[in-house]
Structure formats: C-alpha cells, structure tokens
Design an enzyme around this catalytic site. Structure first.
Site, PDB file in Angstrom:
ATOM      1  N   ASP A  11      18.505 -10.853   3.860  1.00  0.00           N
ATOM      2  CA  ASP A  11      17.456  -9.939   4.343  1.00  0.00           C
ATOM      3  C   ASP A  11      16.446  -9.639   3.238  1.00  0.00           C
ATOM      4  O   ASP A  11      16.809  -9.082   2.195  1.00  0.00           O
ATOM      5  CB  ASP A  11      18.096  -8.618   4.814  1.00  0.00           C
ATOM      6  CG  ASP A  11      19.047  -8.820   5.987  1.00  0.00           C
ATOM      7  OD1 ASP A  11      18.748  -9.644   6.863  1.00  0.00           O
ATOM      8  OD2 ASP A  11      20.097  -8.137   6.028  1.00  0.00           O
ATOM      9  N   TRP A  25      16.158   1.992  10.787  1.00  0.00           N
ATOM     10  CA  TRP A  25      16.639   3.220  10.121  1.00  0.00           C
ATOM     11  C   TRP A  25      15.587   4.329  10.217  1.00  0.00           C
ATOM     12  O   TRP A  25      15.936   5.501  10.421  1.00  0.00           O
ATOM     13  CB  TRP A  25      16.966   2.960   8.651  1.00  0.00           C
ATOM     14  CG  TRP A  25      18.251   2.224   8.417  1.00  0.00           C
ATOM     15  CD1 TRP A  25      18.414   1.089   7.700  1.00  0.00           C
ATOM     16  CD2 TRP A  25      19.560   2.582   8.899  1.00  0.00           C
ATOM     17  NE1 TRP A  25      19.740   0.708   7.698  1.00  0.00           N
ATOM     18  CE2 TRP A  25      20.456   1.608   8.421  1.00  0.00           C
ATOM     19  CE3 TRP A  25      20.064   3.628   9.682  1.00  0.00           C
ATOM     20  CZ2 TRP A  25      21.826   1.638   8.709  1.00  0.00           C
ATOM     21  CZ3 TRP A  25      21.432   3.659   9.973  1.00  0.00           C
ATOM     22  CH2 TRP A  25      22.289   2.677   9.485  1.00  0.00           C
ATOM     23  N   LEU A  44      18.240   1.881  -0.014  1.00  0.00           N
ATOM     24  CA  LEU A  44      19.105   1.418   1.080  1.00  0.00           C
ATOM     25  C   LEU A  44      19.226  -0.094   1.160  1.00  0.00           C
ATOM     26  O   LEU A  44      20.200  -0.608   1.696  1.00  0.00           O
ATOM     27  CB  LEU A  44      18.527   1.851   2.436  1.00  0.00           C
ATOM     28  CG  LEU A  44      18.730   3.269   2.873  1.00  0.00           C
ATOM     29  CD1 LEU A  44      18.526   3.364   4.373  1.00  0.00           C
ATOM     30  CD2 LEU A  44      20.111   3.744   2.512  1.00  0.00           C
ATOM     31  N   VAL A  47      22.491  -2.182   1.024  1.00  0.00           N
ATOM     32  CA  VAL A  47      23.630  -1.290   1.266  1.00  0.00           C
ATOM     33  C   VAL A  47      24.145  -1.503   2.698  1.00  0.00           C
ATOM     34  O   VAL A  47      23.344  -1.663   3.627  1.00  0.00           O
ATOM     35  CB  VAL A  47      23.196   0.184   1.034  1.00  0.00           C
ATOM     36  CG1 VAL A  47      24.309   1.159   1.367  1.00  0.00           C
ATOM     37  CG2 VAL A  47      22.721   0.356  -0.409  1.00  0.00           C
ATOM     38  N   ARG A  49      26.015  -1.015   6.496  1.00  0.00           N
ATOM     39  CA  ARG A  49      25.530  -0.174   7.600  1.00  0.00           C
ATOM     40  C   ARG A  49      25.965   1.287   7.471  1.00  0.00           C
ATOM     41  O   ARG A  49      25.150   2.206   7.542  1.00  0.00           O
ATOM     42  CB  ARG A  49      26.016  -0.758   8.935  1.00  0.00           C
ATOM     43  CG  ARG A  49      25.226  -0.279  10.124  1.00  0.00           C
ATOM     44  CD  ARG A  49      25.737  -0.943  11.405  1.00  0.00           C
ATOM     45  NE  ARG A  49      25.699  -2.394  11.312  1.00  0.00           N
ATOM     46  CZ  ARG A  49      26.384  -3.219  12.111  1.00  0.00           C
ATOM     47  NH1 ARG A  49      27.140  -2.722  13.075  1.00  0.00           N
ATOM     48  NH2 ARG A  49      26.298  -4.532  11.952  1.00  0.00           N
ATOM     49  N   SER A  52      24.444   3.041   4.482  1.00  0.00           N
ATOM     50  CA  SER A  52      23.026   3.355   4.707  1.00  0.00           C
ATOM     51  C   SER A  52      22.893   4.624   5.546  1.00  0.00           C
ATOM     52  O   SER A  52      22.078   5.509   5.251  1.00  0.00           O
ATOM     53  CB  SER A  52      22.332   2.201   5.438  1.00  0.00           C
ATOM     54  OG  SER A  52      22.394   1.033   4.662  1.00  0.00           O
ATOM     55  N   LYS A  76      21.636   2.204  15.765  1.00  0.00           N
ATOM     56  CA  LYS A  76      20.716   1.527  14.836  1.00  0.00           C
ATOM     57  C   LYS A  76      20.879   0.017  14.958  1.00  0.00           C
ATOM     58  O   LYS A  76      19.900  -0.735  14.969  1.00  0.00           O
ATOM     59  CB  LYS A  76      20.982   1.994  13.398  1.00  0.00           C
ATOM     60  CG  LYS A  76      20.090   1.351  12.348  1.00  0.00           C
ATOM     61  CD  LYS A  76      20.678   0.074  11.758  1.00  0.00           C
ATOM     62  CE  LYS A  76      19.730  -0.650  10.818  1.00  0.00           C
ATOM     63  NZ  LYS A  76      20.319  -1.870  10.249  1.00  0.00           N
ATOM     64  N   ALA A 115      25.126  -8.692   2.905  1.00  0.00           N
ATOM     65  CA  ALA A 115      25.961  -7.572   3.346  1.00  0.00           C
ATOM     66  C   ALA A 115      25.904  -7.393   4.860  1.00  0.00           C
ATOM     67  O   ALA A 115      26.618  -6.563   5.417  1.00  0.00           O
ATOM     68  CB  ALA A 115      25.483  -6.295   2.668  1.00  0.00           C
ATOM     69  N   SER A 116      25.054  -8.176   5.525  1.00  0.00           N
ATOM     70  CA  SER A 116      24.826  -7.945   6.954  1.00  0.00           C
ATOM     71  C   SER A 116      25.839  -8.647   7.841  1.00  0.00           C
ATOM     72  O   SER A 116      26.083  -9.839   7.707  1.00  0.00           O
ATOM     73  CB  SER A 116      23.425  -8.422   7.337  1.00  0.00           C
ATOM     74  OG  SER A 116      23.263  -8.324   8.741  1.00  0.00           O
ATOM     75  N   ASN A 118      25.202  -9.198  10.748  1.00  0.00           N
ATOM     76  CA  ASN A 118      24.341 -10.010  11.625  1.00  0.00           C
ATOM     77  C   ASN A 118      23.889 -11.296  10.935  1.00  0.00           C
ATOM     78  O   ASN A 118      23.100 -12.055  11.513  1.00  0.00           O
ATOM     79  CB  ASN A 118      23.099  -9.209  12.024  1.00  0.00           C
ATOM     80  CG  ASN A 118      23.436  -8.033  12.935  1.00  0.00           C
ATOM     81  OD1 ASN A 118      23.874  -8.227  14.063  1.00  0.00           O
ATOM     82  ND2 ASN A 118      23.272  -6.815  12.444  1.00  0.00           N
ATOM     83  N   LYS A 145      27.789  -3.986  -1.844  1.00  0.00           N
ATOM     84  CA  LYS A 145      26.848  -3.900  -2.961  1.00  0.00           C
ATOM     85  C   LYS A 145      26.559  -2.410  -3.207  1.00  0.00           C
ATOM     86  O   LYS A 145      26.482  -1.664  -2.237  1.00  0.00           O
ATOM     87  CB  LYS A 145      25.536  -4.623  -2.607  1.00  0.00           C
ATOM     88  CG  LYS A 145      25.725  -6.113  -2.324  1.00  0.00           C
ATOM     89  CD  LYS A 145      24.449  -6.740  -1.777  1.00  0.00           C
ATOM     90  CE  LYS A 145      24.692  -8.167  -1.327  1.00  0.00           C
ATOM     91  NZ  LYS A 145      23.491  -8.816  -0.758  1.00  0.00           N
ATOM     92  N   GLU A 169      18.075 -11.859  -5.216  1.00  0.00           N
ATOM     93  CA  GLU A 169      18.129 -10.587  -4.478  1.00  0.00           C
ATOM     94  C   GLU A 169      16.781  -9.888  -4.406  1.00  0.00           C
ATOM     95  O   GLU A 169      15.973  -9.994  -5.334  1.00  0.00           O
ATOM     96  CB  GLU A 169      19.074  -9.629  -5.218  1.00  0.00           C
ATOM     97  CG  GLU A 169      20.479  -9.589  -4.696  1.00  0.00           C
ATOM     98  CD  GLU A 169      20.643  -8.897  -3.344  1.00  0.00           C
ATOM     99  OE1 GLU A 169      19.678  -8.265  -2.861  1.00  0.00           O
ATOM    100  OE2 GLU A 169      21.723  -8.985  -2.773  1.00  0.00           O
TER     101      GLU A 169
HETATM  102  C1  BG6 Z   1      21.732  -5.884   4.078  1.00  0.00           C
HETATM  103  C2  BG6 Z   1      20.442  -5.122   4.289  1.00  0.00           C
HETATM  104  O1  BG6 Z   1      21.440  -7.248   3.921  1.00  0.00           O
HETATM  105  O2  BG6 Z   1      22.579  -5.730   5.197  1.00  0.00           O
HETATM  106  C3  BG6 Z   1      20.720  -3.680   4.616  1.00  0.00           C
HETATM  107  O3  BG6 Z   1      19.672  -5.213   3.107  1.00  0.00           O
HETATM  108  C4  BG6 Z   1      21.687  -3.568   5.790  1.00  0.00           C
HETATM  109  O4  BG6 Z   1      19.514  -3.041   4.924  1.00  0.00           O
HETATM  110  C5  BG6 Z   1      22.956  -4.374   5.469  1.00  0.00           C
HETATM  111  O5  BG6 Z   1      22.046  -2.219   6.022  1.00  0.00           O
HETATM  112  C6  BG6 Z   1      23.969  -4.350   6.611  1.00  0.00           C
HETATM  113  O6  BG6 Z   1      23.423  -4.985   7.723  1.00  0.00           O
HETATM  114  P1  BG6 Z   1      24.065  -4.953   9.172  1.00  0.00           P
HETATM  115  O7  BG6 Z   1      23.274  -6.000   9.912  1.00  0.00           O
HETATM  116  O8  BG6 Z   1      25.514  -5.334   9.022  1.00  0.00           O
HETATM  117  O9  BG6 Z   1      23.899  -3.590   9.710  1.00  0.00           O
HETATM  118 MG    MG Z   2      18.079  -8.037   0.845  1.00  0.00          MG
END
Ligand code: BG6
Ligand code: MG
Length: 218
Positions: A11, A25, A44, A47, A49, A52, A76, A115-116, A118, A145, A169
């Site tokens: 991201d 957010w 954020l 960081v 979910r 955050s 969210k 960290a996502s 998604n 992180k 990053e």
């Molecule tokens: C990180 C983003 O890559 O993923 C953050 O920088 C986000 O903003 C985090 O909160 C978690 O993402 P998700 O998609 O699991 O809510």
């Molecule tokens: Mg990023």
C-alpha cells in the site's frame, strides 16, 4: 554483502491504496466525531487494522468494548473494499514492471511484506501475484509493524540473511521494521518524513536499482 532480495511493502509503494485506507479511516473518524487529518495518517501508515482503529480512538479519547471495536474495524474494511473494487492492472504504479524485470535479471528475489489482509486480493487485481517469490500472510504475523517480524519472516522464507535484503516502504512504521530487521532501506515518499531511510525516492519509478545496488554492495 551482496543484495539477494528486495522486500516490498504494497500500500503506497506499488499502488495508491494508502490513499484509500486514509479515506476509509477519515470517514470513520468523522462518523465518530474525531478529528483526523493527513498528518495523523502518517502515523497510521503500515499499522494493522486494529492498531489503526485504536490510534484513532485514543486520539478522540473514546473507549469502546471489543465488540464495538470489531464492528467499526469491519465497517472500515467494507468501505475500503468498496474503494478498491474498481482496481485493475492500470492501477499498478509506473515503473514497477520495469523494476521487477531488472530484479529478476539480476537474480534478486522479490518478496512482499504487507500488513494488509487484503494484500492477496490487491496483487491479484494488479496482475502481479506471479511476480513474487514469497508473499507474507498478514494474518499469520503476530507482531505488526513497526516490529520487524514481517520483514524477517519474508527473508527467512526466501533463505536470505537480513543484511542481504533491501526493504522498500512508504510508512514510518514499516521503515522502522526494516531498520530493526537489520536490512537496508528504501523510502518511497517525502524525504523529510522518511529521514531514516538510506535512500528516498518520491515514487517507485524513481528508484534507481543500479545506484542502490552499487551503494548497498559496498
Ligand atoms: C497497511 C496499510 O499496508 O495495511 C495500513 O498501510 C492498513 O493503512 C494495514 O491499516 C492493514 O490493512 P487491512 O487491509 O488488513 O485492513
Ligand atoms: Mg505502505
């Protein structure tokens, strides 16, 4: 020590999803009556979910039950998923295909440390899921992180020592992970924000692989 892997955040590094996280957010903070701007958002980025959400709640001095927190985190995430619904290969940042091709040619492994939860969906939409030698599963990472766990997990799975890795990053939290992992660091974004990175480029397309390798391999 020669560089054997590049480990990317997703991201804000490979595509503009950092903006969609911010928008989702910001909408939630507004609904909760909590002031939240782009400067707050820098803290954020990277960081996870729940972390955050907690940051926003702390900023507003709001205490919620775990059930309420999960409900707002889900809300969210639904909003975020709506915002990324239209994403396609066209949303990959310029320069990424070229950089990946240069890395492959140099026999340098490519990892993803996002960290996502998604991330798998996003890299599919971007059409780059096959480009990675390893993609970390954020759901399996215990310490988010700025802890170095996610970058160390990717390096270990790739069979590469941290000192042989370059982490890329856009976030302060992620940059701290890279540094604490003992890796070399590239920041993508504002050099004033990402002061601690060894190299900072405004966009991924500006990253000069020959330059990073020349200086990193010293
Ligand atoms: C990180 C983003 O890559 O993923 C953050 O920088 C986000 O903003 C985090 O909160 C978690 O993402 P998700 O998609 O699991 O809510
Ligand atoms: Mg990023």
């Amino acid at each position: 020590m020669s560089i054997r892997a590049f480990i990317f955040d997703l991201d804000g590094v490979l595509t503009d999803t950092a903006e969609y996280h911010y928008q989702a957010w910001a909408a939630l903070a507004k609904q909760l009556g909590i002031a939240f701007n782009r400067q707050d958002n820098e803290q954020l980025k990277g960081v996870d979910r729940m972390g955050s959400l907690q940051f926003i709640l702390d900023k507003g001095g709001l205490q919620l039950s775990d059930n309420q927190k999960h409900a707002f985190a889900n809300q969210k995430n639904h909003h975020y998923q709506q915002l990324i619904e239209h994403m396609s290969e066209a949303d990959l940042f310029a320069g990424v295909h070229d950089l990946f091709a240069q890395l492959k040619q140099a026999d340098i492994a490519i990892g993803l440390a996002s960290a996502s939860k998604n991330a798998a969906m996003v890299i599919n939409r971007l059409g780059i899921n096959q480009a990675f030698d390893y993609v970390a599963d954020a759901a399996k990472i215990k310490q988010g992180k700025p802890h170095p766990e996610i970058f160390l997990t990717v390096a270990q799975t790739l069979g590469v020592k941290p000192a042989q890795c370059v982490g890329v990053e856009d976030s302060l939290a992620g940059l701290q992970s890279i540094i604490d992992a003992g890796m070399q660091s590239v920041g993508i974004g504002d050099a004033k924000v990402l002061q601690q990175a060894q190299w900072v480029y405004p966009h991924i397309k500006d990253l000069s692989l020959p330059r990073v390798l020349e200086q990193a391999n010293k």
